[in-house]
Design an enzyme around this catalytic site. Structure first.
Site, PDB file in Angstrom:
ATOM      1  N   TYR A  67      42.898  43.602  41.853  1.00  0.00           N
ATOM      2  CA  TYR A  67      43.924  43.498  40.955  1.00  0.00           C
ATOM      3  C   TYR A  67      44.478  42.069  41.083  1.00  0.00           C
ATOM      4  O   TYR A  67      44.885  41.642  39.845  1.00  0.00           O
ATOM      5  CB  TYR A  67      45.172  44.640  41.303  1.00  0.00           C
ATOM      6  CG  TYR A  67      46.203  44.749  40.589  1.00  0.00           C
ATOM      7  CD1 TYR A  67      45.993  45.151  39.316  1.00  0.00           C
ATOM      8  CD2 TYR A  67      47.527  44.410  40.965  1.00  0.00           C
ATOM      9  CE1 TYR A  67      47.087  45.482  38.443  1.00  0.00           C
ATOM     10  CE2 TYR A  67      48.728  44.305  39.963  1.00  0.00           C
ATOM     11  CZ  TYR A  67      48.364  44.909  38.772  1.00  0.00           C
ATOM     12  OH  TYR A  67      49.469  45.037  37.755  1.00  0.00           O
ATOM     13  N   LYS A  89      43.959  39.715  37.633  1.00  0.00           N
ATOM     14  CA  LYS A  89      45.065  39.392  36.745  1.00  0.00           C
ATOM     15  C   LYS A  89      45.237  38.064  36.828  1.00  0.00           C
ATOM     16  O   LYS A  89      45.416  37.325  35.615  1.00  0.00           O
ATOM     17  CB  LYS A  89      46.303  39.776  37.331  1.00  0.00           C
ATOM     18  CG  LYS A  89      46.424  41.648  36.908  1.00  0.00           C
ATOM     19  CD  LYS A  89      46.691  41.881  35.751  1.00  0.00           C
ATOM     20  CE  LYS A  89      47.291  43.201  35.537  1.00  0.00           C
ATOM     21  NZ  LYS A  89      47.501  43.609  34.015  1.00  0.00           N
ATOM     22  N   GLY A 141      60.411  48.061  57.355  1.00  0.00           N
ATOM     23  CA  GLY A 141      61.252  48.542  56.281  1.00  0.00           C
ATOM     24  C   GLY A 141      62.137  47.294  55.920  1.00  0.00           C
ATOM     25  O   GLY A 141      63.018  47.386  54.891  1.00  0.00           O
ATOM     26  N   ASP A 196      49.972  43.189  52.361  1.00  0.00           N
ATOM     27  CA  ASP A 196      51.345  43.667  51.574  1.00  0.00           C
ATOM     28  C   ASP A 196      52.435  42.550  51.549  1.00  0.00           C
ATOM     29  O   ASP A 196      52.681  42.132  52.714  1.00  0.00           O
ATOM     30  CB  ASP A 196      51.732  44.985  52.227  1.00  0.00           C
ATOM     31  CG  ASP A 196      52.945  45.777  51.419  1.00  0.00           C
ATOM     32  OD1 ASP A 196      52.646  46.101  50.376  1.00  0.00           O
ATOM     33  OD2 ASP A 196      54.021  45.809  51.825  1.00  0.00           O
TER      34      ASP A 196
END
Length: 319
Positions: free
Chosen positions: A148, A152, A210, A276
């Site tokens: 991806y 792109k 988190g 990530d």
């Protein structure tokens, strides 16, 4: 309302963002050709438009050349969530690269103006924060997300080379996290994940500690920006960051979703996926000065609308 009718094509037009864009274009008085292969898009997203005489639906894969007559092209075709784009990574890359080649070829032949829906993922795991358009990014070219991210990035290269070599009128939008009604309930992205888990009373899954951050732009704000960018003079090509500069940690988002849904869900932590990004926030100074745009829908209001949509899907058994 526009002054003259345009034949506008939206690839990926039955998807989450594409369907909202089709609606807005119809409202402007445009004739819209919606092109989608329904890999992640859904006919239900555009069902209200099917009886509109200004709307036409075509099932087609952009990796195959398309011969139609259009004035403007919004190229949104590509799965955008990790669950979907990692399902068939080779096809994901083909959709970005072959799809760009085919749509740019169409724009060259018809002398159409074309807008590429690029992504903040071209910045990878950024070492510059917030991200500005001049930043070249920090992308792993062989990682699980590369199909991806690099697809792109290559599409952007093609757009600017067609512009320089063939004079094609281009616009490149780098879209940051966008959310709202018609998101796929199982698309694996954080907003839909948290809302669905909360509404079902399941544990809310946070990957890592988190503290990683994202910026969340409500879909109506993004669609307004895409249309404004498309309407700019030919000399404005982008790339242009489009997103909400508000920055929230995953923990903050989870807590907001729990509060707004009234859920008793607990937060649990899982290992962070490979590559990530730890931070994501757009610098939208260029968009502010060039298209006089900034988001207007606060996160809490956008989440309320999105929660209502997903609650309706669950109650009707469509989720």
């Amino acid at each position: 309302m526009v002054l003259t009718e345009q034949q506008v094509m939206v690839t990926g037009g039955a998807g989450f963002i594409g369907s909202h864009l089709c609606e807005r274009l119809i409202d402007r008085g445009e004739d819209v050709l919606c092109v989608d292969n329904f890999f992640t898009g859904s006919r239900s997203n555009v069902r209200p438009l099917l009886t509109n005489p200004r709307f036409e639906m075509l099932r087609h894969d952009v990796t195959i050349p398309l011969y139609v007559e259009v004035d403007r092209i919004f190229n949104l075709a590509c799965p955008a969530s990790p669950v979907h784009y990692q399902f068939d990574p080779v096809q994901t890359t083909k959709t970005s690269v072959h799809g760009a080649i085919n749509m740019l070829g169409l724009a060259k032949r018809t002398k159409a103006r074309i807008l590429q829906a690029s992504t903040s993922e071209v910045y990878g795991d950024p070492v510059v924060h917030p991200q500005v358009e001049s930043y070249w990014g920090n992308v792993n070219p062989i990682g699980l997300r590369a199909c991806y991210d690099e697809g792109k990035r290559c599409a952007e290269t093609l757009f600017f080379d067609y512009h320089r070599q063939h004079g094609v009128e281009i616009k490149v939008a780098r879209i940051f996290n966008t959310y709202g009604p018609r998101m796929h309930p199982q698309d694996g992205r954080v907003v839909s994940n948290f809302i669905m888990q909360a509404l079902r009373g399941e544990d809310i899954t946070i990957y890592g500690d988190g503290q990683q951050t994202r910026s969340f732009c409500y879909v109506d704000d993004l669609v307004e920006a895409l249309i404004r960018l498309m309407d700019t003079p030919a000399g404005i090509t982008g790339p242009m960051n489009l997103g909400n500069p508000g920055e929230f940690s995953m923990l903050e988002l989870a807590e907001q979703v729990i509060r707004l849904t009234g859920s008793r869900s607990q937060i649990i932590h899982m290992p962070l996926p490979a590559d990530d990004p730890k931070q994501r926030r757009p610098d939208i100074s260029y968009a502010k000065s060039t298209i006089d745009w900034q988001p207007t829908v606060p996160l809490e209001e956008g989440l309320k609308r999105t929660i209502a949509y997903f609650r309706g899907l669950l109650e009707s058994g469509q989720a």
